[in-house]
Design a protein around this motif. Structure first.
Motif, PDB file in Angstrom:
ATOM      1  N   ASP A  32      38.710  26.689  43.879  1.00  0.00           N
ATOM      2  CA  ASP A  32      38.506  25.659  42.866  1.00  0.00           C
ATOM      3  C   ASP A  32      39.266  25.943  41.571  1.00  0.00           C
ATOM      4  O   ASP A  32      39.146  25.194  40.604  1.00  0.00           O
ATOM      5  CB  ASP A  32      37.013  25.521  42.546  1.00  0.00           C
ATOM      6  CG  ASP A  32      36.232  24.966  43.714  1.00  0.00           C
ATOM      7  OD1 ASP A  32      36.787  24.125  44.435  1.00  0.00           O
ATOM      8  OD2 ASP A  32      35.081  25.393  43.922  1.00  0.00           O
ATOM      9  N   LEU A  33      40.050  27.023  41.558  1.00  0.00           N
ATOM     10  CA  LEU A  33      40.787  27.390  40.349  1.00  0.00           C
ATOM     11  C   LEU A  33      42.172  26.744  40.339  1.00  0.00           C
ATOM     12  O   LEU A  33      42.671  26.278  41.363  1.00  0.00           O
ATOM     13  CB  LEU A  33      40.926  28.910  40.267  1.00  0.00           C
ATOM     14  CG  LEU A  33      39.621  29.719  40.263  1.00  0.00           C
ATOM     15  CD1 LEU A  33      39.934  31.203  40.198  1.00  0.00           C
ATOM     16  CD2 LEU A  33      38.732  29.309  39.108  1.00  0.00           C
ATOM     17  N   VAL A  70      43.342  30.570  48.745  1.00  0.00           N
ATOM     18  CA  VAL A  70      44.031  29.679  47.804  1.00  0.00           C
ATOM     19  C   VAL A  70      45.144  28.955  48.551  1.00  0.00           C
ATOM     20  O   VAL A  70      45.819  29.531  49.409  1.00  0.00           O
ATOM     21  CB  VAL A  70      44.604  30.494  46.622  1.00  0.00           C
ATOM     22  CG1 VAL A  70      45.509  29.637  45.743  1.00  0.00           C
ATOM     23  CG2 VAL A  70      43.469  31.103  45.804  1.00  0.00           C
ATOM     24  N   SER A  71      45.354  27.686  48.241  1.00  0.00           N
ATOM     25  CA  SER A  71      46.425  26.913  48.861  1.00  0.00           C
ATOM     26  C   SER A  71      47.594  26.773  47.887  1.00  0.00           C
ATOM     27  O   SER A  71      47.421  26.898  46.667  1.00  0.00           O
ATOM     28  CB  SER A  71      45.927  25.527  49.262  1.00  0.00           C
ATOM     29  OG  SER A  71      45.645  24.744  48.112  1.00  0.00           O
ATOM     30  N   ASP A 227      33.787  36.719  35.490  1.00  0.00           N
ATOM     31  CA  ASP A 227      34.303  38.012  35.955  1.00  0.00           C
ATOM     32  C   ASP A 227      34.358  38.112  37.480  1.00  0.00           C
ATOM     33  O   ASP A 227      35.145  38.881  38.024  1.00  0.00           O
ATOM     34  CB  ASP A 227      33.429  39.156  35.421  1.00  0.00           C
ATOM     35  CG  ASP A 227      33.671  39.433  33.940  1.00  0.00           C
ATOM     36  OD1 ASP A 227      34.706  38.983  33.415  1.00  0.00           O
ATOM     37  OD2 ASP A 227      32.824  40.094  33.318  1.00  0.00           O
ATOM     38  N   SER A 228      33.512  37.344  38.165  1.00  0.00           N
ATOM     39  CA  SER A 228      33.508  37.414  39.623  1.00  0.00           C
ATOM     40  C   SER A 228      34.843  36.971  40.207  1.00  0.00           C
ATOM     41  O   SER A 228      35.252  37.440  41.277  1.00  0.00           O
ATOM     42  CB  SER A 228      32.375  36.550  40.203  1.00  0.00           C
ATOM     43  OG  SER A 228      32.587  35.178  39.909  1.00  0.00           O
ATOM     44  N   VAL A 229      35.541  36.083  39.521  1.00  0.00           N
ATOM     45  CA  VAL A 229      36.872  35.647  39.959  1.00  0.00           C
ATOM     46  C   VAL A 229      37.835  36.831  39.953  1.00  0.00           C
ATOM     47  O   VAL A 229      38.567  37.072  40.915  1.00  0.00           O
ATOM     48  CB  VAL A 229      37.394  34.521  39.045  1.00  0.00           C
ATOM     49  CG1 VAL A 229      38.884  34.269  39.290  1.00  0.00           C
ATOM     50  CG2 VAL A 229      36.599  33.245  39.245  1.00  0.00           C
ATOM     51  N   VAL A 230      37.815  37.580  38.865  1.00  0.00           N
ATOM     52  CA  VAL A 230      38.668  38.758  38.730  1.00  0.00           C
ATOM     53  C   VAL A 230      38.337  39.777  39.817  1.00  0.00           C
ATOM     54  O   VAL A 230      39.232  40.318  40.479  1.00  0.00           O
ATOM     55  CB  VAL A 230      38.499  39.387  37.332  1.00  0.00           C
ATOM     56  CG1 VAL A 230      39.314  40.671  37.216  1.00  0.00           C
ATOM     57  CG2 VAL A 230      38.901  38.394  36.248  1.00  0.00           C
ATOM     58  N   ASN A 231      37.043  40.018  39.999  1.00  0.00           N
ATOM     59  CA  ASN A 231      36.614  41.031  40.973  1.00  0.00           C
ATOM     60  C   ASN A 231      37.013  40.666  42.395  1.00  0.00           C
ATOM     61  O   ASN A 231      37.469  41.527  43.165  1.00  0.00           O
ATOM     62  CB  ASN A 231      35.101  41.232  40.878  1.00  0.00           C
ATOM     63  CG  ASN A 231      34.672  41.786  39.528  1.00  0.00           C
ATOM     64  OD1 ASN A 231      35.459  42.445  38.845  1.00  0.00           O
ATOM     65  ND2 ASN A 231      33.440  41.512  39.127  1.00  0.00           N
ATOM     66  N   LYS A 232      36.844  39.398  42.762  1.00  0.00           N
ATOM     67  CA  LYS A 232      37.180  38.975  44.119  1.00  0.00           C
ATOM     68  C   LYS A 232      38.680  39.062  44.385  1.00  0.00           C
ATOM     69  O   LYS A 232      39.102  39.577  45.424  1.00  0.00           O
ATOM     70  CB  LYS A 232      36.680  37.554  44.369  1.00  0.00           C
ATOM     71  CG  LYS A 232      35.205  37.469  44.678  1.00  0.00           C
ATOM     72  CD  LYS A 232      34.773  36.075  45.061  1.00  0.00           C
ATOM     73  CE  LYS A 232      34.768  35.137  43.869  1.00  0.00           C
ATOM     74  NZ  LYS A 232      34.141  33.834  44.199  1.00  0.00           N
TER      75      LYS A 232
END
Length: 258
Positions: A32-33, A70-71, A227-232
């Motif tokens: 979703d980013l 990610v696409s 932060d979960s985005v960074v971690n994943k």
């Protein structure tokens, strides 16, 4: 009876909330980013209308490893100043490939490193320009990408802004260098060589006369993003770098491809 009615109402409200979240997507889901980049080969560039490069392919495969692939459609390729400004100000956006510098350290959250890079000063071979220290550049006309790491590095060294000529793309600056409209160009060494070939300029006509910085490039995440985005994404990149039985990682294979 009243308790039963209240429970049903709470259940309906909960269901509506879940449906709303599903409709708008989870902002911590990598799918979703929005991702922003520029043409900076071999890391990120267009090939027959398809965005590719080692930084792009690493992003796609690292995100897939954590179950949120990610696409390419999530990646917008545009001039660096627009991409930089967008990710600096908009939540749930990621910029790449970005040199992690002291100036930028607290402006973003970081995932990486993607790969090591070398920021250099280029000159035409026939100019016979030499530099002992960066401040020697002040007497020349220097080409830099607007808001790029080269411009920021020169400002940090104390070079005056009026000695710099800004451009939005490396090709225009390379053409200015060869037409003697600027004396020097500050850019990534590998990227400059690749771009020169795309516009029909022999890279053997210019040379590196000074190495300003050697460092690494990263994915720069808007600082208000969870932060979960960074971690994943970091977890996926770490997995990609793990060696297989042959002693080579998928990460190495991607770099070799480009």
């Amino acid at each position: 009876m009243k308790s039963s009615i209240l429970n049903r109402r709470l259940w309906v409200v909960t269901l509506l909330c879940l449906m709303s979240l599903r409709s708008y997507g989870n902002p911590t889901d990598l799918r979703d980013l929005s991702f922003y980049t520029e043409e900076y080969p071999p890391g990120n560039y267009l090939n027959d209308g398809v965005i590719t490069g080692h930084s792009v392919e690493i992003l796609l495969e690292a995100s897939a490893l954590v179950g949120e692939p990610v696409s390419r459609e999530q990646v917008t390729l545009q001039a660096w100043p627009e991409s930089y400004s967008t990710v600096l100000t908009q939540k749930n956006t990621i910029l790449f490939s970005t040199t992690r510098s002291e100036h930028r350290e607290n402006l973003f959250k970081w995932v990486g490193p993607i790969v090591d890079v070398k920021l250099v000063v280029l000159a035409r071979k026939d100019s016979n320009i030499t530099l002992d220290v960066p401040l020697d550049m002040a007497k020349y006309k220097i080409g830099v990408v607007k808001d790029g790491i080269g411009e920021q590095t020169l400002l940090n060294f104390g070079l005056p802004r009026d000695s710099m000529q800004e451009g939005t793309h490396a090709t225009a600056l390379l053409e200015k260098l060869m037409k003697k409209r600027i004396d020097l160009l500050v850019y990534g060494e590998r990227g400059a060589s690749w771009w020169s070939k795309q516009v029909g300029i022999d890279p053997n006509l210019f040379e590196t006369i000074y190495v300003l910085e050697q460092g690494s490039i990263y994915y720069a995440v808007n600082k208000d993003t969870d932060d979960s985005v960074v971690n994943k994404l970091q977890n996926g990149l770490n997995q990609l770098k793990q060696q297989n039985l042959s002693g080579k990682s998928r990460y190495d294979e991607i770099l070799d491809k480009f």
